[in-house]
Design a protein around this motif. Structure first.
Motif, PDB file in Angstrom:
ATOM      1  N   SER A  43       0.824  -1.219   0.000  1.00 22.69           N
ATOM      2  CA  SER A  43       0.000   0.000   0.000  1.00 22.69           C
ATOM      3  C   SER A  43       0.852   1.261   0.000  1.00 22.69           C
ATOM      4  O   SER A  43       0.382   2.344  -0.347  1.00 22.69           O
ATOM      5  N   MET A  44       2.125   1.139   0.381  1.00 25.92           N
ATOM      6  CA  MET A  44       2.991   2.318   0.408  1.00 25.92           C
ATOM      7  C   MET A  44       3.977   2.278  -0.763  1.00 25.92           C
ATOM      8  O   MET A  44       4.991   2.977  -0.735  1.00 25.92           O
ATOM      9  N   TRP A  45       3.679   1.484  -1.775  1.00 27.39           N
ATOM     10  CA  TRP A  45       4.569   1.360  -2.932  1.00 27.39           C
ATOM     11  C   TRP A  45       4.918   2.730  -3.497  1.00 27.39           C
ATOM     12  O   TRP A  45       4.039   3.563  -3.721  1.00 27.39           O
ATOM     13  N   SER A  46       6.194   2.951  -3.724  1.00 24.03           N
ATOM     14  CA  SER A  46       6.618   4.253  -4.222  1.00 24.03           C
ATOM     15  C   SER A  46       7.109   4.126  -5.662  1.00 24.03           C
ATOM     16  O   SER A  46       7.692   3.112  -6.038  1.00 24.03           O
ATOM     17  N   ARG A  47       6.849   5.157  -6.433  1.00 24.22           N
ATOM     18  CA  ARG A  47       7.238   5.168  -7.849  1.00 24.22           C
ATOM     19  C   ARG A  47       8.664   5.672  -8.052  1.00 24.22           C
ATOM     20  O   ARG A  47       9.120   5.794  -9.189  1.00 24.22           O
ATOM     21  N   TYR A  48       9.344   6.010  -6.987  1.00 27.60           N
ATOM     22  CA  TYR A  48      10.702   6.534  -7.139  1.00 27.60           C
ATOM     23  C   TYR A  48      11.589   5.498  -7.828  1.00 27.60           C
ATOM     24  O   TYR A  48      11.636   4.342  -7.424  1.00 27.60           O
ATOM     25  N   CYS A  49      12.264   5.906  -8.856  1.00 29.32           N
ATOM     26  CA  CYS A  49      13.088   5.062  -9.731  1.00 29.32           C
ATOM     27  C   CYS A  49      12.241   4.200 -10.671  1.00 29.32           C
ATOM     28  O   CYS A  49      12.781   3.420 -11.457  1.00 29.32           O
ATOM     29  N   SER A  50      10.921   4.317 -10.561  1.00 32.17           N
ATOM     30  CA  SER A  50      10.000   3.752 -11.551  1.00 32.17           C
ATOM     31  C   SER A  50      10.108   2.249 -11.755  1.00 32.17           C
ATOM     32  O   SER A  50       9.959   1.757 -12.866  1.00 32.17           O
ATOM     33  N   ARG A  51      10.350   1.532 -10.680  1.00 31.17           N
ATOM     34  CA  ARG A  51      10.378   0.076 -10.820  1.00 31.17           C
ATOM     35  C   ARG A  51       8.962  -0.486 -10.706  1.00 31.17           C
ATOM     36  O   ARG A  51       8.122   0.055  -9.986  1.00 31.17           O
ATOM     37  N   GLY A  52       8.697  -1.546 -11.439  1.00 32.07           N
ATOM     38  CA  GLY A  52       7.349  -2.118 -11.435  1.00 32.07           C
ATOM     39  C   GLY A  52       7.060  -2.849 -10.134  1.00 32.07           C
ATOM     40  O   GLY A  52       7.940  -3.496  -9.561  1.00 32.07           O
ATOM     41  N   MET A  53       5.816  -2.748  -9.688  1.00 35.65           N
ATOM     42  CA  MET A  53       5.433  -3.473  -8.464  1.00 35.65           C
ATOM     43  C   MET A  53       5.467  -4.978  -8.747  1.00 35.65           C
ATOM     44  O   MET A  53       5.040  -5.419  -9.813  1.00 35.65           O
ATOM     45  N   PRO A  54       6.022  -5.752  -7.805  1.00 34.30           N
ATOM     46  CA  PRO A  54       6.097  -7.198  -8.051  1.00 34.30           C
ATOM     47  C   PRO A  54       4.711  -7.851  -8.081  1.00 34.30           C
ATOM     48  O   PRO A  54       3.746  -7.257  -7.592  1.00 34.30           O
ATOM     49  N   PRO A  55       4.632  -9.056  -8.627  1.00 31.41           N
ATOM     50  CA  PRO A  55       3.344  -9.765  -8.596  1.00 31.41           C
ATOM     51  C   PRO A  55       2.938 -10.037  -7.146  1.00 31.41           C
ATOM     52  O   PRO A  55       3.797 -10.268  -6.291  1.00 31.41           O
ATOM     53  N   ILE A  56       1.636  -9.995  -6.912  1.00 31.00           N
ATOM     54  CA  ILE A  56       1.117 -10.334  -5.579  1.00 31.00           C
ATOM     55  C   ILE A  56       0.313 -11.618  -5.747  1.00 31.00           C
ATOM     56  O   ILE A  56      -0.563 -11.714  -6.605  1.00 31.00           O
ATOM     57  N   VAL A  57       0.679 -12.591  -4.952  1.00 30.15           N
ATOM     58  CA  VAL A  57       0.146 -13.926  -5.126  1.00 30.15           C
ATOM     59  C   VAL A  57      -0.545 -14.331  -3.833  1.00 30.15           C
ATOM     60  O   VAL A  57      -0.051 -14.039  -2.746  1.00 30.15           O
ATOM     61  N   GLY A  58      -1.685 -15.001  -3.953  1.00 29.36           N
ATOM     62  CA  GLY A  58      -2.361 -15.515  -2.768  1.00 29.36           C
ATOM     63  C   GLY A  58      -2.138 -17.009  -2.668  1.00 29.36           C
ATOM     64  O   GLY A  58      -2.057 -17.700  -3.684  1.00 29.36           O
ATOM     65  N   VAL A  59      -2.026 -17.506  -1.443  1.00 29.22           N
ATOM     66  CA  VAL A  59      -1.929 -18.956  -1.271  1.00 29.22           C
ATOM     67  C   VAL A  59      -3.060 -19.383  -0.343  1.00 29.22           C
ATOM     68  O   VAL A  59      -3.377 -18.702   0.624  1.00 29.22           O
ATOM     69  N   ASP A  60      -3.683 -20.496  -0.697  1.00 30.44           N
ATOM     70  CA  ASP A  60      -4.814 -20.975   0.085  1.00 30.44           C
ATOM     71  C   ASP A  60      -4.444 -22.242   0.827  1.00 30.44           C
ATOM     72  O   ASP A  60      -3.345 -22.761   0.661  1.00 30.44           O
ATOM     73  N   GLY A  61      -5.392 -22.758   1.601  1.00 24.17           N
ATOM     74  CA  GLY A  61      -5.138 -23.940   2.416  1.00 24.17           C
ATOM     75  C   GLY A  61      -4.688 -25.135   1.586  1.00 24.17           C
ATOM     76  O   GLY A  61      -3.937 -25.988   2.063  1.00 24.17           O
ATOM     77  N   ASP A  62      -5.146 -25.199   0.330  1.00 27.58           N
ATOM     78  CA  ASP A  62      -4.772 -26.328  -0.531  1.00 27.58           C
ATOM     79  C   ASP A  62      -3.351 -26.176  -1.085  1.00 27.58           C
ATOM     80  O   ASP A  62      -2.894 -27.001  -1.878  1.00 27.58           O
ATOM     81  N   GLY A  63      -2.663 -25.111  -0.695  1.00 30.25           N
ATOM     82  CA  GLY A  63      -1.290 -24.911  -1.153  1.00 30.25           C
ATOM     83  C   GLY A  63      -1.197 -24.387  -2.582  1.00 30.25           C
ATOM     84  O   GLY A  63      -0.110 -24.277  -3.143  1.00 30.25           O
ATOM     85  N   VAL A  64      -2.346 -24.029  -3.153  1.00 24.15           N
ATOM     86  CA  VAL A  64      -2.328 -23.514  -4.532  1.00 24.15           C
ATOM     87  C   VAL A  64      -2.083 -22.005  -4.492  1.00 24.15           C
ATOM     88  O   VAL A  64      -2.683 -21.287  -3.686  1.00 24.15           O
ATOM     89  N   PHE A  65      -1.188 -21.546  -5.378  1.00 25.40           N
ATOM     90  CA  PHE A  65      -0.876 -20.118  -5.466  1.00 25.40           C
ATOM     91  C   PHE A  65      -1.646 -19.538  -6.648  1.00 25.40           C
ATOM     92  O   PHE A  65      -1.635 -20.122  -7.735  1.00 25.40           O
ATOM     93  N   ARG A  66      -2.297 -18.416  -6.441  1.00 24.25           N
ATOM     94  CA  ARG A  66      -2.948 -17.770  -7.596  1.00 24.25           C
ATOM     95  C   ARG A  66      -2.639 -16.273  -7.571  1.00 24.25           C
ATOM     96  O   ARG A  66      -2.507 -15.673  -6.491  1.00 24.25           O
ATOM     97  N   THR A  67      -2.530 -15.724  -8.759  1.00 26.71           N
ATOM     98  CA  THR A  67      -2.159 -14.309  -8.860  1.00 26.71           C
ATOM     99  C   THR A  67      -3.308 -13.433  -8.385  1.00 26.71           C
ATOM    100  O   THR A  67      -4.432 -13.554  -8.858  1.00 26.71           O
ATOM    101  N   LEU A  68      -3.017 -12.533  -7.451  1.00 24.63           N
ATOM    102  CA  LEU A  68      -4.029 -11.575  -6.986  1.00 24.63           C
ATOM    103  C   LEU A  68      -3.875 -10.246  -7.719  1.00 24.63           C
ATOM    104  O   LEU A  68      -4.842  -9.534  -7.959  1.00 24.63           O
ATOM    105  N   ARG A  69      -2.642  -9.927  -8.038  1.00 25.07           N
ATOM    106  CA  ARG A  69      -2.370  -8.738  -8.852  1.00 25.07           C
ATOM    107  C   ARG A  69      -1.106  -9.044  -9.643  1.00 25.07           C
ATOM    108  O   ARG A  69      -0.068  -9.348  -9.051  1.00 25.07           O
ATOM    109  N   ALA A  70      -1.210  -8.956 -10.971  1.00 28.66           N
ATOM    110  CA  ALA A  70      -0.048  -9.301 -11.798  1.00 28.66           C
ATOM    111  C   ALA A  70       1.089  -8.316 -11.539  1.00 28.66           C
ATOM    112  O   ALA A  70       0.846  -7.161 -11.162  1.00 28.66           O
ATOM    113  N   GLY A  71       2.309  -8.756 -11.737  1.00 25.94           N
ATOM    114  CA  GLY A  71       3.446  -7.854 -11.608  1.00 25.94           C
ATOM    115  C   GLY A  71       3.426  -6.821 -12.728  1.00 25.94           C
ATOM    116  O   GLY A  71       2.900  -7.081 -13.809  1.00 25.94           O
ATOM    117  N   GLU A  72       3.993  -5.658 -12.438  1.00 23.17           N
ATOM    118  CA  GLU A  72       3.987  -4.602 -13.456  1.00 23.17           C
ATOM    119  C   GLU A  72       5.195  -4.748 -14.376  1.00 23.17           C
ATOM    120  O   GLU A  72       6.338  -4.862 -13.912  1.00 23.17           O
TER     121      GLU A  72
END
Ligand code: PLP
Length: 430
Positions: free
Chosen positions: A386-415
């Motif tokens: 939530s405090m991601w800063s644009r300084y140096c203009s690097r893309g925000m990394p992918p945000i991935v959710g993991v559930d009880g079944d151990g499966v990872f799914r993308t919640l927000r793709a990386g920039e």
């Protein structure tokens, strides 16, 4: 009890995650993972502690990823918003209006009108804002929104002054000591004013401080109801402020202890005579999240190695700029995600940004680092993305959710670089 992922759980998640080859591709130099089961467990702990009556409006500023907000809404949570944009995020997450709490201290007239049109809860910050609302509502006795007034109970500050907001002269709310009569007069005058709001501070506010802040507001409610009769105050919003554990040595009160203390000191909050609202953020989210960042280079300097990796002040603003107040624990993993064992060395963890203060930590002990290792940063589920800063203009990394079944799914793709170009190009002008 807290929602923090343990080293064993982190190791298991990381090994499974990095074991999948596509997650180690060069394009993805860092990842943020949020454990959704842990998040739901945290909501369960809140319900157990406070009972099922209260509305837990989770602070959007702690983590505004819409997929994560949707999980909260599905658990029955509300959402606390510091801006109209956060209100829109809450709506995008499907949050019903009566569970959206709008707390910005700088609401414009248009924003107040929009909030009333949506029928969301509004916590007014000051008397001028109250007058704005009064002129919008005219002589109506009721309002389409539940409306409360933020009070500063002036109980003092916690360990971190910048996030403590109940000192004598906080910029938020109406000071209770000096303005008690004006607060009472506002309740005399405006029948649509139905709630009291307080937020004492975040991280490092000791439990007695939180409880005393709430007690003063509950006392105020009693005075208002002595003048106007029972039921005059429809809701009491006690804000957030429970601390998250960032170090194994941290010991903080959990929601059960907080609720038990409140039941002792302010029993009327729990007897069904008023709607209790909370606004937790950090306690719930922090320990659900961890980041993985690839070690790109290891630089030897006299007496210390610099581990140069991909997350810095763009991701952990407060720990970089105020390391005396904030800090995280780290683990070092090999390419496959196994914890690196063996002899330890002192390292400083450098971020990627173009200033020499961009260090996540200095002089921490880690196993011998090599390029291609992964740095695991613990407890980044709150106030990081939530405090991601644009300084140096690097893309925000992918945000991935993991559930009880151990499966990872993308919640927000990386920039990708083109997403950053689009950001700085800006929205289309008409
Ligand atoms: N409510 C208000 C009004 C806040 O300002 C904040 C944090 O700044 C919160 C709730 C959430 O606090 P925390 O994340 O410490 O629980």
């Amino acid at each position: 009890m807290h929602t923090r992922l343990t080293p064993a759980e982190l190791t298991e998640h990381a090994a499974r995650f990095l074991g999948a080859r596509e997650n180690t591709k060069d394009a993805y130099r860092a990842w943020v993972v949020h454990d959704l089961t842990r998040l739901r467990d945290g909501m369960g702990i809140l319900s157990e502690a406070f009972g099922t009556g209260p509305l837990h409006a989770i602070a959007v500023k702690a983590n505004p990823v819409v997929a994560i907000l949707k999980e909260l809404v599905a658990c029955g949570a509300g959402l606390e918003c510091a801006s109209l944009e956060e209100v829109e995020l809450s709506r995008a997450a499907g949050c019903p209006p009566e569970r959206i709490v709008f707390d910005s201290p700088v609401k414009t007239v248009d924003e107040l009108r929009a909030a009333l049109a949506l029928g969301i809860v509004i916590n007014v910050d000051n008397f001028d804002e109250l007058e704005r609302l009064a002129s919008i509502l005219g002589d109506r006795a009721d309002a389409p929104s539940s409306i409360g007034l933020r009070v500063n109970p002036q109980v003092g500050v916690g360990r971190i002054s910048m996030t403590s907001v109940a000192g004598d002269t906080s910029k938020f709310g109406v000071p209770l000591n000096g303005e008690r009569d004006r607060i009472l007069a506002a309740f005399d005058r405006y029948p649509w004013l139905r709630g009291l709001h307080v937020h004492i501070g975040s991280q490092g506010c000791p439990l007695p401080l939180l409880v005393e802040g709430v007690r003063r507001v509950v006392d105020l409610r009693e005075t208002i109801e002595e003048r106007h009769g029972e039921g005059r105050v429809g809701f009491v919003d006690i804000g957030g402020g429970l601390s998250a554990v960032y170090r194994e040595t941290d010991h903080y009160a959990d929601p059960r202890t907080y609720a038990a203390n409140l039941r002792d000191v302010c029993p009327t909050l729990f007897d069904g005579s008023v709607q209790l609202v909370t606004e937790f953020g950090r306690w719930l989210h922090a320990g659900c999240g961890f980041a993985l960042s690839r070690v790109e280079y290891v630089k030897q300097q006299p007496g210390v190695s610099y581990v140069v990796q991909h997350l810095g002040a763009d991701f952990l603003l407060r720990p970089v700029y105020r390391p005396e107040d904030w800090g995280h624990e780290f683990m070092l993993l090999d390419r496959e995600g196994r914890v690196k064992e063996g002899p330890k060395t002192l390292v400083s963890i450098a971020g990627p940004l173009c200033f020499d203060g961009d260090f996540l930590a200095r002089n921490v002990e880690l196993a011998l680092p090599e390029p291609g290792d992964w740095l695991l940063i613990r407890d980044v589920g709150a106030y990081s993305v939530s405090m991601w800063s644009r300084y140096c203009s690097r893309g925000m990394p992918p945000i991935v959710g993991v559930d009880g079944d151990g499966v990872f799914r993308t919640l927000r793709a990386g920039e990708a670089p083109e997403d950053v170009v689009a950001f700085w190009t800006g929205p289309a002008t008409t």
